[in-house]
Write a protein that holds these residues in place. Sequence first.
Motif, mmCIF file in Angstrom:
data_model
loop_
_atom_site.group_PDB
_atom_site.id
_atom_site.type_symbol
_atom_site.label_atom_id
_atom_site.label_comp_id
_atom_site.label_asym_id
_atom_site.label_seq_id
_atom_site.Cartn_x
_atom_site.Cartn_y
_atom_site.Cartn_z
ATOM 1 N N PHE A 288 44.597 41.446 39.132
ATOM 2 C CA PHE A 288 44.320 40.066 38.717
ATOM 3 C C PHE A 288 44.694 39.850 37.247
ATOM 4 O O PHE A 288 45.273 38.814 36.884
ATOM 5 C CB PHE A 288 42.838 39.752 38.940
ATOM 6 N N VAL A 289 44.380 40.819 36.397
ATOM 7 C CA VAL A 289 44.726 40.702 34.975
ATOM 8 C C VAL A 289 46.234 40.646 34.797
ATOM 9 O O VAL A 289 46.757 39.849 34.001
ATOM 10 C CB VAL A 289 44.121 41.885 34.188
ATOM 11 N N LEU A 290 46.969 41.459 35.547
ATOM 12 C CA LEU A 290 48.428 41.426 35.456
ATOM 13 C C LEU A 290 48.971 40.069 35.918
ATOM 14 O O LEU A 290 49.904 39.518 35.315
ATOM 15 C CB LEU A 290 49.025 42.552 36.303
ATOM 16 N N TRP A 291 48.373 39.510 36.970
ATOM 17 C CA TRP A 291 48.791 38.187 37.468
ATOM 18 C C TRP A 291 48.482 37.105 36.427
ATOM 19 O O TRP A 291 49.309 36.217 36.186
ATOM 20 C CB TRP A 291 48.057 37.902 38.774
ATOM 21 N N ARG A 292 47.323 37.188 35.781
ATOM 22 C CA ARG A 292 46.976 36.208 34.758
ATOM 23 C C ARG A 292 47.917 36.290 33.560
ATOM 24 O O ARG A 292 48.256 35.270 32.958
ATOM 25 C CB ARG A 292 45.533 36.421 34.289
ATOM 26 N N PHE A 293 48.341 37.478 33.222
ATOM 27 C CA PHE A 293 49.300 37.624 32.117
ATOM 28 C C PHE A 293 50.609 36.904 32.439
ATOM 29 O O PHE A 293 51.227 36.291 31.556
ATOM 30 C CB PHE A 293 49.563 39.107 31.854
ATOM 31 N N ARG A 294 50.992 36.949 33.691
ATOM 32 C CA ARG A 294 52.257 36.308 34.095
ATOM 33 C C ARG A 294 52.214 34.815 33.854
ATOM 34 O O ARG A 294 53.240 34.203 33.499
ATOM 35 C CB ARG A 294 52.508 36.601 35.582
ATOM 36 N N TRP A 295 51.039 34.184 34.004
ATOM 37 C CA TRP A 295 50.948 32.724 33.895
ATOM 38 C C TRP A 295 50.178 32.262 32.660
ATOM 39 O O TRP A 295 49.981 31.058 32.478
ATOM 40 C CB TRP A 295 50.277 32.157 35.161
ATOM 41 N N ALA A 296 49.740 33.184 31.820
ATOM 42 C CA ALA A 296 48.934 32.804 30.656
ATOM 43 C C ALA A 296 49.807 32.182 29.574
ATOM 44 O O ALA A 296 51.016 32.419 29.502
ATOM 45 C CB ALA A 296 48.207 34.027 30.099
ATOM 46 N N GLY A 297 49.174 31.408 28.706
ATOM 47 C CA GLY A 297 49.889 30.764 27.600
ATOM 48 C C GLY A 297 50.016 31.678 26.400
ATOM 49 O O GLY A 297 49.740 32.879 26.463
ATOM 50 N N TYR A 304 45.765 39.292 27.766
ATOM 51 C CA TYR A 304 45.898 39.885 29.098
ATOM 52 C C TYR A 304 46.850 41.071 29.083
ATOM 53 O O TYR A 304 46.637 42.061 29.806
ATOM 54 C CB TYR A 304 46.357 38.830 30.107
ATOM 55 N N LEU A 305 47.897 41.007 28.260
ATOM 56 C CA LEU A 305 48.783 42.167 28.148
ATOM 57 C C LEU A 305 48.040 43.334 27.495
ATOM 58 O O LEU A 305 48.160 44.486 27.940
ATOM 59 C CB LEU A 305 50.020 41.797 27.319
ATOM 60 N N LEU A 306 47.271 43.032 26.450
ATOM 61 C CA LEU A 306 46.457 44.063 25.815
ATOM 62 C C LEU A 306 45.507 44.693 26.815
ATOM 63 O O LEU A 306 45.400 45.928 26.910
ATOM 64 C CB LEU A 306 45.666 43.443 24.653
ATOM 65 N N ILE A 339 35.901 44.811 31.286
ATOM 66 C CA ILE A 339 36.291 43.440 30.931
ATOM 67 C C ILE A 339 37.140 42.833 32.041
ATOM 68 O O ILE A 339 36.949 41.670 32.426
ATOM 69 C CB ILE A 339 37.057 43.443 29.593
ATOM 70 N N ALA A 340 38.089 43.621 32.558
ATOM 71 C CA ALA A 340 38.932 43.118 33.651
ATOM 72 C C ALA A 340 38.097 42.734 34.861
ATOM 73 O O ALA A 340 38.322 41.690 35.494
ATOM 74 C CB ALA A 340 39.963 44.183 34.022
ATOM 75 N N LEU A 341 37.118 43.560 35.186
ATOM 76 C CA LEU A 341 36.239 43.267 36.324
ATOM 77 C C LEU A 341 35.441 41.996 36.079
ATOM 78 O O LEU A 341 35.270 41.161 36.989
ATOM 79 C CB LEU A 341 35.303 44.457 36.548
ATOM 80 N N ALA A 342 34.951 41.808 34.869
ATOM 81 C CA ALA A 342 34.171 40.605 34.558
ATOM 82 C C ALA A 342 35.027 39.347 34.666
ATOM 83 O O ALA A 342 34.553 38.296 35.134
ATOM 84 C CB ALA A 342 33.580 40.733 33.157
ATOM 85 N N ILE A 343 36.297 39.416 34.239
ATOM 86 C CA ILE A 343 37.197 38.259 34.357
ATOM 87 C C ILE A 343 37.414 37.906 35.818
ATOM 88 O O ILE A 343 37.403 36.725 36.208
ATOM 89 C CB ILE A 343 38.533 38.575 33.657
ATOM 90 N N LEU A 344 37.608 38.916 36.660
ATOM 91 C CA LEU A 344 37.769 38.664 38.099
ATOM 92 C C LEU A 344 36.505 38.060 38.686
ATOM 93 O O LEU A 344 36.574 37.124 39.503
ATOM 94 C CB LEU A 344 38.110 39.972 38.813
ATOM 95 N N MET A 345 35.351 38.560 38.288
ATOM 96 C CA MET A 345 34.094 38.053 38.830
ATOM 97 C C MET A 345 33.897 36.587 38.449
ATOM 98 O O MET A 345 33.404 35.783 39.255
ATOM 99 C CB MET A 345 32.924 38.892 38.305
ATOM 100 N N LYS A 346 34.292 36.213 37.236
ATOM 101 C CA LYS A 346 34.162 34.812 36.840
ATOM 102 C C LYS A 346 35.041 33.922 37.695
ATOM 103 O O LYS A 346 34.641 32.832 38.124
ATOM 104 C CB LYS A 346 34.516 34.648 35.366
#
Length: 648
Positions: A288-297, A304-306, A339-346
Amino acid sequence: MKEWLVPVGILLISFFFRVIQLDTAFFGPEQAWIAQTSLQLAELQHFPTHMYPSSANYSQLPLTVYLTFIPWLLSDSVFALLNHYLLLNLLAVGLCWWFVRRYWGLYVAAVATFVYACMPWAIFLSLRIWPNTLLPPFVMLWATGCGLAFAERKPGWLKLAWAAAWLALQLHISGILLLVVLFILMWVYRPPQGWRHALIGSLLALLPALPWFYAQFTGAAEFGLHFATSAGRHGLQISFEQVIQFLTARDLAANSLSGSREVLASRLDFLQIAGPIWLILYLASLIFVLWRFRWAGDRQGPLYLLLFLWSVMSLGFTFFARAHYTLAYYLPVLPAPCIALAILMKRLAGTLSRQGLALSAVLLVLCILNLNAVWIIDQQSNEDIRREDPGSHAWSTGDYTPPLIWQLEIARESRRMLDAGDASELILVFHVDKGESSEYLRWSFEHHLRGHRVRVLDSKQAHLLYPQGTPLFLWNEKESDLREELRGDWQLQLKVGPFHLFRSDSEGRPAPENVFGDRPVYENGLQLVGHDALKCEGNWKLHWTPGPADAGSGPMHFFVHLLDGSSEKLAQRDLRVFDPGDWREGDRIVTIFDFGRNLQGLPIATLRVGLYYFSDETNSYLRGIDAFDGQGRPRQYAIDIPLERPCV
């Protein structure tokens, strides 16, 4: 104000599950060395330029000692050091809250920090006086600097990121991955004057390393990387087992620092069920974090890359995952997966409503199970100690250390007698060839006793030590046998678990049956005093006194040959000499040579005894020991003892 109740509550929970383990904290050779060296620094007795060699075969940088000496300025208790490390790890938990709250909001910060605070391996390793244990606060400072520099476009904060990364590397080689991530972020986003800030931060962070560079220049320290040492005998092989174990605590019972494995394994069966769930959640979060990096501003993209690069750092250490202590290599990874897990849970809580709440409940239950595992292990460890259970790790001096409370109880009694003049020194009696056990107790008690002499008597090798004065002997009944000839005049002073503390009156030294008239003296000062008659059962006793103590002397061995009338060898027995580093003036030592056979009927005419030595004991066994010259004569001085009777 209500919002701050959340991080305060998490910090209190985190503190509680760490502080309950103080009495059973791991305190082995590295911990004792760091504690003693930092104490000497605090008392201005010694300024260290480097530390002991790492498993990668280089002299470690001294930053650990520079950070550890601080609590000695306030207290002389080892618990002050443990609490210092505990508070630094709590600081990492607090920085995790600040970092996540700033960029992802209250919900993500609460979930990420709580999951991080509940990770069992992070809890267990937070109380170990160890370079690795100091990593988490620097890792979080690194993440904070990266966030401010790349997400908020404040390149000046690169100084903090680079400084924290270099400081982490000085603590442990796993910190190199923080530098790798920084290089990638710098290459992708190219902040203005970024390399200038990187240079300034790096130079500032390298100031504590200047003594280490000086030690390298003078030859006092060594630098030679040998990573296969950490990987073990199998060499470099990819293994994800340790990564899974670290994130899921799947094998926590088997690798707990103290406690009975069999009992704990049954009580922690639930971790086997929770493990796969944790793993699935972490993998889904990473995707999910990798997918968010693809579309993040522009603002969220660097974060997200970090986070993605930070989360996969552990893969770099799958090559070295061969022992449970390498779990500490993964401390720089934390709390990225949390942190990645918490972002997915949100995201799930916002899009699935009831399903998201159900997943949050599952996550809460998993965290509670992790805390329950920590509680169970702590309670089991304390119960084993109270019951003095021989099945627990607390009784072993091989891979585990005695509980700290046992060490301190023995040290208090020993120090009381030493300070009062009722004893002259402490001698540890156990098998020397059990890994680091020959050093861990020595280093530990040298630290606990603060200046009193501590040395080792190898119970496996047949040396009976009769020191001058009134020594104390510490013996572990589980790890070694004790000859009745040695303990005949010992008086028990204290028993703690398997450890017996004896006081000995050295006036009862045995006299040899036969005294050497000339008393041969070797170049190193070792002097032969006499010997007993050769026994037909196959043993012979040699009485001798050591020369001056020389900790740098190479290992030496006695050889004893039984010769017939034509000087042909009938039997031979070699024994390592009592360690020259443990010699003391006034010692009398009796060495028992057991030939492993009955000597009745052998035409023994002469007994020859002498010495040989070599500089590298380990490698000498691989290439053979060159103890004799081309004519078959011993290379070192030997004496021949004619025997009136072959044996008695």
